[in-house]
Structures are given as C-alpha cells and as structure tokens.
Write a protein that holds these residues in place. Structure first.
Motif, PDB file in Angstrom:
ATOM      1  N   ASP A 145       0.838  -1.211   0.000  1.00  0.00           N
ATOM      2  CA  ASP A 145       0.000   0.000   0.000  1.00  0.00           C
ATOM      3  C   ASP A 145       0.869   1.257   0.000  1.00  0.00           C
ATOM      4  O   ASP A 145       0.611   2.215  -0.735  1.00  0.00           O
ATOM      5  CB  ASP A 145      -0.911  -0.040   1.242  1.00  0.00           C
ATOM      6  N   ALA A 146       1.921   1.235   0.835  1.00  0.00           N
ATOM      7  CA  ALA A 146       2.807   2.409   0.920  1.00  0.00           C
ATOM      8  C   ALA A 146       3.529   2.643  -0.407  1.00  0.00           C
ATOM      9  O   ALA A 146       3.662   3.785  -0.855  1.00  0.00           O
ATOM     10  CB  ALA A 146       3.816   2.205   2.040  1.00  0.00           C
ATOM     11  N   ALA A 153       0.821   9.027  -5.509  1.00  0.00           N
ATOM     12  CA  ALA A 153       0.813  10.378  -4.931  1.00  0.00           C
ATOM     13  C   ALA A 153       1.741  11.333  -5.677  1.00  0.00           C
ATOM     14  O   ALA A 153       1.466  12.526  -5.745  1.00  0.00           O
ATOM     15  CB  ALA A 153       1.210  10.311  -3.460  1.00  0.00           C
ATOM     16  N   THR A 161      -6.161   5.205  -0.821  1.00  0.00           N
ATOM     17  CA  THR A 161      -6.433   3.878  -1.357  1.00  0.00           C
ATOM     18  C   THR A 161      -7.938   3.624  -1.319  1.00  0.00           C
ATOM     19  O   THR A 161      -8.538   3.687  -0.249  1.00  0.00           O
ATOM     20  CB  THR A 161      -5.784   2.793  -0.463  1.00  0.00           C
ATOM     21  N   ARG A 190     -10.254  11.179 -11.600  1.00  0.00           N
ATOM     22  CA  ARG A 190      -9.623  11.157 -10.267  1.00  0.00           C
ATOM     23  C   ARG A 190      -9.097   9.775  -9.906  1.00  0.00           C
ATOM     24  O   ARG A 190      -8.563   9.577  -8.825  1.00  0.00           O
ATOM     25  CB  ARG A 190     -10.641  11.610  -9.206  1.00  0.00           C
ATOM     26  N   LYS A 191      -9.290   8.795 -10.790  1.00  0.00           N
ATOM     27  CA  LYS A 191      -8.908   7.417 -10.452  1.00  0.00           C
ATOM     28  C   LYS A 191      -7.521   7.073 -11.009  1.00  0.00           C
ATOM     29  O   LYS A 191      -7.256   7.286 -12.183  1.00  0.00           O
ATOM     30  CB  LYS A 191      -9.940   6.425 -10.992  1.00  0.00           C
ATOM     31  N   LEU A 214      -6.458   0.654  -6.650  1.00  0.00           N
ATOM     32  CA  LEU A 214      -7.116   1.866  -7.157  1.00  0.00           C
ATOM     33  C   LEU A 214      -6.950   2.954  -6.113  1.00  0.00           C
ATOM     34  O   LEU A 214      -7.299   2.774  -4.934  1.00  0.00           O
ATOM     35  CB  LEU A 214      -8.613   1.595  -7.379  1.00  0.00           C
ATOM     36  N   PHE A 215      -6.380   4.055  -6.531  1.00  0.00           N
ATOM     37  CA  PHE A 215      -6.277   5.221  -5.650  1.00  0.00           C
ATOM     38  C   PHE A 215      -7.182   6.318  -6.203  1.00  0.00           C
ATOM     39  O   PHE A 215      -7.364   6.439  -7.414  1.00  0.00           O
ATOM     40  CB  PHE A 215      -4.824   5.732  -5.576  1.00  0.00           C
TER      41      PHE A 215
HETATM   42  C1  LIG Z   1       5.376  11.536  -1.631  1.00  0.00           C
HETATM   43  C2  LIG Z   1       4.261  11.565  -0.683  1.00  0.00           C
HETATM   44  C3  LIG Z   1       4.033  10.286   0.000  1.00  0.00           C
HETATM   45  C4  LIG Z   1       2.760  10.145   0.690  1.00  0.00           C
HETATM   46  C5  LIG Z   1       2.113   8.855   0.355  1.00  0.00           C
HETATM   47  C6  LIG Z   1       1.926   7.993   1.515  1.00  0.00           C
HETATM   48  C7  LIG Z   1       1.505   6.654   1.077  1.00  0.00           C
HETATM   49  C8  LIG Z   1       0.787   5.954   2.107  1.00  0.00           C
HETATM   50  C9  LIG Z   1      -0.253   5.117   1.483  1.00  0.00           C
HETATM   51  C10 LIG Z   1      -1.283   4.769   2.465  1.00  0.00           C
HETATM   52  C11 LIG Z   1      -2.607   5.042   1.845  1.00  0.00           C
HETATM   53  C12 LIG Z   1      -3.701   4.635   2.769  1.00  0.00           C
HETATM   54  O1  LIG Z   1      -3.549   3.760   3.557  1.00  0.00           O
HETATM   55  S1  LIG Z   1      -5.144   5.450   2.644  1.00  0.00           S
HETATM   56  C13 LIG Z   1      -6.092   4.754   3.947  1.00  0.00           C
HETATM   57  C14 LIG Z   1      -7.036   3.673   3.476  1.00  0.00           C
HETATM   58  N1  LIG Z   1      -8.079   4.273   2.619  1.00  0.00           N
HETATM   59  C15 LIG Z   1      -9.084   4.957   3.131  1.00  0.00           C
HETATM   60  O2  LIG Z   1      -9.267   5.093   4.322  1.00  0.00           O
HETATM   61  C16 LIG Z   1     -10.039   5.528   2.094  1.00  0.00           C
HETATM   62  C17 LIG Z   1     -11.485   5.450   2.534  1.00  0.00           C
HETATM   63  N2  LIG Z   1     -12.353   5.801   1.392  1.00  0.00           N
HETATM   64  C18 LIG Z   1     -12.651   7.087   1.146  1.00  0.00           C
HETATM   65  O3  LIG Z   1     -12.356   8.017   1.945  1.00  0.00           O
HETATM   66  C19 LIG Z   1     -13.375   7.365  -0.116  1.00  0.00           C
HETATM   67  O4  LIG Z   1     -14.062   6.218  -0.568  1.00  0.00           O
HETATM   68  C20 LIG Z   1     -12.428   7.858  -1.232  1.00  0.00           C
HETATM   69  C21 LIG Z   1     -11.703   9.147  -0.779  1.00  0.00           C
HETATM   70  C22 LIG Z   1     -11.342   6.795  -1.565  1.00  0.00           C
HETATM   71  C23 LIG Z   1     -13.237   8.104  -2.489  1.00  0.00           C
HETATM   72  O5  LIG Z   1     -14.303   8.948  -2.142  1.00  0.00           O
HETATM   73  P1  LIG Z   1     -14.786  10.104  -3.091  1.00  0.00           P
HETATM   74  O6  LIG Z   1     -13.721  11.128  -3.284  1.00  0.00           O
HETATM   75  O7  LIG Z   1     -16.105  10.565  -2.559  1.00  0.00           O
HETATM   76  O8  LIG Z   1     -14.958   9.404  -4.497  1.00  0.00           O
HETATM   77  P2  LIG Z   1     -16.236   8.698  -5.118  1.00  0.00           P
HETATM   78  O9  LIG Z   1     -17.062   9.779  -5.748  1.00  0.00           O
HETATM   79  O10 LIG Z   1     -16.884   7.769  -4.165  1.00  0.00           O
HETATM   80  O11 LIG Z   1     -15.542   7.825  -6.233  1.00  0.00           O
HETATM   81  C24 LIG Z   1     -14.824   8.417  -7.300  1.00  0.00           C
HETATM   82  C25 LIG Z   1     -14.775   7.373  -8.400  1.00  0.00           C
HETATM   83  O12 LIG Z   1     -14.030   6.229  -7.932  1.00  0.00           O
HETATM   84  C26 LIG Z   1     -14.874   5.056  -7.935  1.00  0.00           C
HETATM   85  N3  LIG Z   1     -14.571   4.288  -6.735  1.00  0.00           N
HETATM   86  C27 LIG Z   1     -14.488   4.721  -5.461  1.00  0.00           C
HETATM   87  N4  LIG Z   1     -14.169   3.745  -4.627  1.00  0.00           N
HETATM   88  C28 LIG Z   1     -14.044   2.637  -5.394  1.00  0.00           C
HETATM   89  C29 LIG Z   1     -13.713   1.279  -5.113  1.00  0.00           C
HETATM   90  N5  LIG Z   1     -13.436   0.858  -3.876  1.00  0.00           N
HETATM   91  N6  LIG Z   1     -13.650   0.419  -6.157  1.00  0.00           N
HETATM   92  C30 LIG Z   1     -13.916   0.822  -7.431  1.00  0.00           C
HETATM   93  N7  LIG Z   1     -14.232   2.094  -7.744  1.00  0.00           N
HETATM   94  C31 LIG Z   1     -14.302   2.983  -6.752  1.00  0.00           C
HETATM   95  C32 LIG Z   1     -16.307   5.591  -7.941  1.00  0.00           C
HETATM   96  O13 LIG Z   1     -17.186   4.666  -8.532  1.00  0.00           O
HETATM   97  C33 LIG Z   1     -16.148   6.838  -8.794  1.00  0.00           C
HETATM   98  O14 LIG Z   1     -16.065   6.454 -10.148  1.00  0.00           O
HETATM   99  P3  LIG Z   1     -16.696   7.311 -11.360  1.00  0.00           P
HETATM  100  O15 LIG Z   1     -18.165   7.390 -11.069  1.00  0.00           O
HETATM  101  O16 LIG Z   1     -16.035   8.672 -11.274  1.00  0.00           O
HETATM  102  O17 LIG Z   1     -16.348   6.556 -12.586  1.00  0.00           O
END
Ligand SMILES: CCCCCCCCCCCC(=O)SCCNC(=O)CCNC(=O)[C@H](O)C(C)(C)COP(=O)(O)OP(=O)(O)OC[C@H]1O[C@@H](n2cnc3c(N)ncnc32)[C@H](O)[C@@H]1OP(=O)(O)O
Length: 225
Positions: A145-146, A153, A161, A190-191, A214-215
């Motif tokens: 994931d990282a 990012a 994620t 945004r995907k 998918l991010f």
């Molecule tokens: C150098 C720097 C280092 C920095 C980098 C550091 C790296 C660390 C990495 C760690 C990352 C993490 O752990 S992050 C933590 C784990 N993840 C989370 O907690 C995320 C929880 N989920 C959310 O908050 C939300 O669902 C979001 C933000 C991901 C999306 O919400 P949103 O912005 O409202 O978007 P939304 O309208 O729902 O969806 C946008 C489009 O994506 C699609 N979509 C959304 N979710 C999904 C899904 N699971 N599977 C398929 N498709 C999806 C929708 O159908 C839509 O498609 P269309 O209709 O447009 O076609």
C-alpha cells in the motif's frame, strides 16, 4: 525573571502530572522527551542505511543509488513525522516508521518519473512475524500500500487507497529482503490504477505477491468525514 521561570516550571510539572494521569503513555521516556523537550528536533531521514540493514539490502541500495546518478531514478527520503502535523501538537507517526531500527519496517523507495515506477527495497524485521518464521500478511499489505501509494501520490497529489487486491503466492521469510516494484498503469479522471509485484531481493527469482490497486485523488469540495 527568576520567579517567572520557577512559576513556568511549576505549571509545566502540574501539566505533566495531569497528562501522565490521563495518558500513562506520557511516562514513557521516549514520548516524554518528545512531548516536553523544547529542543529543536532535526528530522532524521529514515530511508538511509543503518546497522540493521543486511548485506543484501545494502547491495540493492548501492545498485539503486548508482541508477540515481544519471537522474533517471531518485531516492525518496522518509520521515517518522509528517510535516503537515506540528510535532508539539501531535504524537502522530508514520505507521511504518514506528519501530526501533531493524525490528519492524526497514525500507527505502526509489522513483522513476519517466516510467512512473516506484521500487521499494524492504526488509521486514522480527516484530512483523505472522506464521512463525514468516512475515505477517498485514505487514506485506502495508508495504505494498505504501509503495503503490507513493507511486500514485507523486503524479496524483493527495490520494487515498480505495481498493487494494493482493494475491499472496509464497510466504516471505522474516528478515529477508524483498523488492516491491509498482507502476502507474492508467489515470481516469480522479482514479489512478496501479499494479505491483513483490519478489525476492537481489535475484528476484521468487514471486511472493502480486497486487493491483485503485487510488482516488481527493476531491477538495468533499469532506473526508
Ligand atoms: C510523496 C508523498 C508520499 C505520501 C504517500 C503515503 C503513502 C501511504 C499510502 C497509504 C494510503 C492509505 O492507507 S489510505 C487509507 C485507506 N483508505 C481509506 O481510508 C479511504 C477510505 N475511502 C474514502 O475516503 C473514499 O471512498 C475515497 C476518498 C477513496 C473516495 O471517495 P470520493 O472522493 O467521494 O470518491 P467517489 O465519488 O466515491 O468515487 C470516485 C470514483 O471512484 C470510484 N470508486 C471509489 N471507490 C471505489 C472502489 N473501492 N472500487 C472501485 N471504484 C471505486 C467511484 O465509482 C467513482 O467512479 P466514477 O463514477 O467517477 O467513474
């Protein structure tokens, strides 16, 4: 002057006692130093060799540093604390950097902008054990994931994620070195779609895991909560 200093120290002691009552963790010497010290903390780049790194991790690190010389790859520094959170106001730490050297996640990432690829060299320490002798699947998922997260990012900005799909094909021996190779496959609005594999370090012969993810680039108009 003397009196106001004494009063300030007394207030600090009272606050400290209250805090320790509310949060026993505040008695921990490391946390206590972090919360109460007024010294300016110079953040340490954690993505550099330390004595816990194995010969293989050092070798791979040196190979990638060579690749950085022509500018095609760059080493990404990594810090325990986010620059977005004021250290005095928060004890937040990057999950993967919370262990003492060698016990948890030892890693360094390199990025290639032309190829939109991120490679992570990772050595999982003894505190990441799952099945005896092997890395916990959650620790592997965390590093995947990282790595894909950084790969998303850098071009995508603030991303989270939405989906992470992993096939665990072989168990990873504890304390061994693996190479996590991720790439950005496609951007649709945004995907951001990414893929990644995890292979044994140095020879890359063993395929340990494969993943797709998918991010989503955060929409500034939407609240996260
Ligand atoms: C150098 C720097 C280092 C920095 C980098 C550091 C790296 C660390 C990495 C760690 C990352 C993490 O752990 S992050 C933590 C784990 N993840 C989370 O907690 C995320 C929880 N989920 C959310 O908050 C939300 O669902 C979001 C933000 C991901 C999306 O919400 P949103 O912005 O409202 O978007 P939304 O309208 O729902 O969806 C946008 C489009 O994506 C699609 N979509 C959304 N979710 C999904 C899904 N699971 N599977 C398929 N498709 C999806 C929708 O159908 C839509 O498609 P269309 O209709 O447009 O076609």
């Amino acid at each position: 002057m003397m009196r106001s200093c004494t009063a300030a120290l007394r207030t600090l002691r009272v606050l400290r006692c209250r805090l320790e009552g509310a949060f026993p963790a505040a008695r921990h010497p490391v946390l206590a130093r972090r919360w109460f010290s007024t010294e300016k903390v110079i953040p340490k780049d954690q993505a550099l060799p330390n004595p816990s790194w194995s010969k293989d991790l050092r070798l791979l690190f040196d190979q990638f540093m060579k690749k950085c010389e022509d500018g095609s790859w760059e080493r990404l520094p990594s810090y325990k604390n986010s620059k977005l959170v004021k250290e005095q106001l928060s004890q937040a730490q990057l999950f993967t950097r919370g262990y003492e050297d060698g016990l948890g996640f030892e890693y360094v990432m390199f990025y290639n902008d032309d190829e939109k690829r991120t490679v992570c060299l990772f050595q999982g320490g003894p505190y990441l054990q799952g099945v005896p002798g092997f890395l916990h699947g959650g620790a592997i998922a965390t590093m995947i994931d990282a790595t894909v997260g950084v790969c998303a990012a850098i071009p995508g900005g603030i991303v989270m994620t939405a989906n992470l799909n992993i096939n665990f094909k072989r168990p990873i021996p504890l304390c061994s070195v693996v190479v996590i190779n991720s790439q950005l496959d496609k951007i649709e609005g945004r995907k951001l779609f990414l893929s990644c594999d995890v292979r044994s370090g140095v020879d890359e012969k063993i395929l340990y895991s494969e993943a797709t993810s998918l991010f989503i680039k955060l929409d500034p108009e939407k609240s996260l909560t």
